[in-house]
Design an enzyme around this catalytic site. Structure first.
Site, PDB file in Angstrom:
ATOM      1  N   CYS A 131       0.157   1.197  12.280  1.00  0.00           N
ATOM      2  CA  CYS A 131       1.482   1.384  11.391  1.00  0.00           C
ATOM      3  C   CYS A 131       2.422   2.230  12.235  1.00  0.00           C
ATOM      4  O   CYS A 131       3.464   2.203  12.003  1.00  0.00           O
ATOM      5  CB  CYS A 131       1.124   2.126  10.155  1.00  0.00           C
ATOM      6  N   GLY A 148       0.731  -1.380  -0.013  1.00  0.00           N
ATOM      7  CA  GLY A 148       0.069  -0.011  -0.043  1.00  0.00           C
ATOM      8  C   GLY A 148       0.931   1.444   0.044  1.00  0.00           C
ATOM      9  O   GLY A 148       0.500   2.295  -0.737  1.00  0.00           O
ATOM     10  N   ALA A 205      -1.443  -7.342   0.072  1.00  0.00           N
ATOM     11  CA  ALA A 205      -1.850  -8.518   0.301  1.00  0.00           C
ATOM     12  C   ALA A 205      -2.058  -9.069   1.743  1.00  0.00           C
ATOM     13  O   ALA A 205      -2.832  -9.921   2.156  1.00  0.00           O
ATOM     14  CB  ALA A 205      -0.905  -9.607  -0.448  1.00  0.00           C
TER      15      ALA A 205
END
Ligand code: PLP
Length: 379
Positions: A329, A73, A202
């Site tokens: 993140c 991403g 993924a």
């Protein structure tokens, strides 16, 4: 005896499906050719890469030529936004302060080094974007790029993506959506959506880490951004991650085949928490648009007690429960989540993001309630 782990951090990453791991293992053992080599092992690898591309294109209802494989991403968001500014000459971006850092930090860099300007769409206390304000911003700018994520990775809010795409069309804006949290969770027909760019990763849908894809609408004019060899039709040079690409396509195929049952199962677990937690822990608050337009896999909440977030995480970890506080993140950093601060949350609020996968059970969710109740009960 070691306790079973309850994994509720699936917006950060998901476990790889056994059939995906098996396929990748076989690919690494038997299909080690470089897809650019013209001998038979190279050709075998090329066939698998193109099979994966076609399979993903079918699932997302786009042309295979509109899918470009990436490392995930972050790369997709960076490449698309930088490409819009540097290659397509789009110098004005419209976004919101609730976007992922791979969008916001790229936009900061484009402001600093590429004479771009950025406008931010207003939102309310639940993080719901003000579409009237978006339209005003679109009216005020010449040929902008709108970049707004489909589902927020922290609070789960869903963007009315079709409505936003239609507004973008009306005002000659390109539209990029970070669909990292929704690919593999919602049935996406990218051809029917008025959208120019989308990205996927993924590891968010039970595939391997470090591989993803971007959708670039045919004719959108994107130019090469990694130069070297001719891979990915010159767009992104570098030897393809063959087992990763194969694993990603397999994962998307498997999860897409059971979207309805997964949706029903996870929605049930999430609804149970939405009903039960406020009764068991009075004063607990859900963040974002939890009861409204929200992704079924994410639930974010603030606990009504004075416990420090890291201590809270430690206690949950001791109980065998893995979830996150603030942004997954940035959980390695000491900074509180920029999204939650933008929504008005006090920095040391004990906050939790619960994010589900298809394997979570009601027993696990009940244990979470029990542990949270114990943590928040004084004495
Ligand atoms: N965009 C969103 C909404 C995400 O949740 C993430 C990862 O957490 C990313 C982008 C980055 O994806 P990747 O880990 O594949 O770089």
């Amino acid at each position: 005896m070691s306790q079973a782990i309850i994994y509720l951090d699936n917006a950060a990453t998901t476990p790889v499906l056994p059939e995906v791991a098996d396929l990748m293992y076989q690919a690494m053992k038997h299909n080690h050719g470089n897809p650019s080599s013209i001998h038979q092992l190279g050709r075998h690898a090329r066939v698998e890469v193109e099979k994966a591309r076609r399979s993903m294109a079918v699932m997302l209802n786009v042309q295979p030529g509109e899918i470009f494989f990436t490392s995930g991403g972050t790369e997709g968001n960076n490449a698309i936004l930088a490409g819009c500014a540097r290659e397509l000459g789009r110098k004005h971006f419209i976004t919101s302060r609730l976007e992922h850092p791979s969008v916001l930090n790229m936009l900061h860099a484009l402001e600093k080094h590429d004479s771009c300007s950025v406008s931010y769409v207003n939102f309310d206390s639940k993080g719901i974007l003000d579409l009237h304000h978006l339209e005003q911003l679109l009216q005020q700018t010449h040929e902008p790029v709108v970049t707004l994520m489909h589902a927020n990775n922290e609070i789960g809010n869903l963007l009315p993506i079709k409505e936003v795409g239609n507004l973008c069309k009306k005002y000659d804006s390109l539209f990029h959506s970070d669909t990292v949290q929704t690919v593999g969770k919602l049935a996406l027909d990218l051809q029917k959506l008025p959208i120019d760019f989308a990205v996927m990763s993924a590891h968010k849908f039970h595939g391997p880490k470090g591989v993803g894809a971007m959708y670039v609408r045919a004719g959108a004019g994107m130019q090469p951004y990694l130069v070297g060899g001719a891979q990915e039709r010159n767009m992104r040079a570098g030897t393809e991650n063959v087992p990763g690409i194969m694993g990603m396509a397999k994962a998307l195929e498997v999860v897409s085949g059971s979207l309805d049952t997964t949706f029903a199962h996870i929605s049930g677990l999430r609804s149970y928490l939405i009903e039960t937690l406020p009764k068991e822990i009075p004063g607990l608050q859900f963040l974002g648009d939890a009861a409204g337009s929200s992704l079924y896999t994410i639930l974010n909440l603030a606990l009504p007690c004075k416990i420090e977030p890291r201590q809270l995480m430690g206690l949950l970890d001791l109980a065998g429960i893995c979830l996150s506080t603030g942004s997954a993140c940035s959980s390695g950093s000491n900074k509180p989540s920029a999204v939650l601060l933008a929504l008005g949350m006090e920095p040391l609020t004990p906050n939790l993001r619960i994010s589900f996968n298809r394997y979570n059970t009601l027993e696990e969710v009940k244990k979470l309630v029990k542990v949270l109740k114990k943590i928040t009960t004084p004495g």
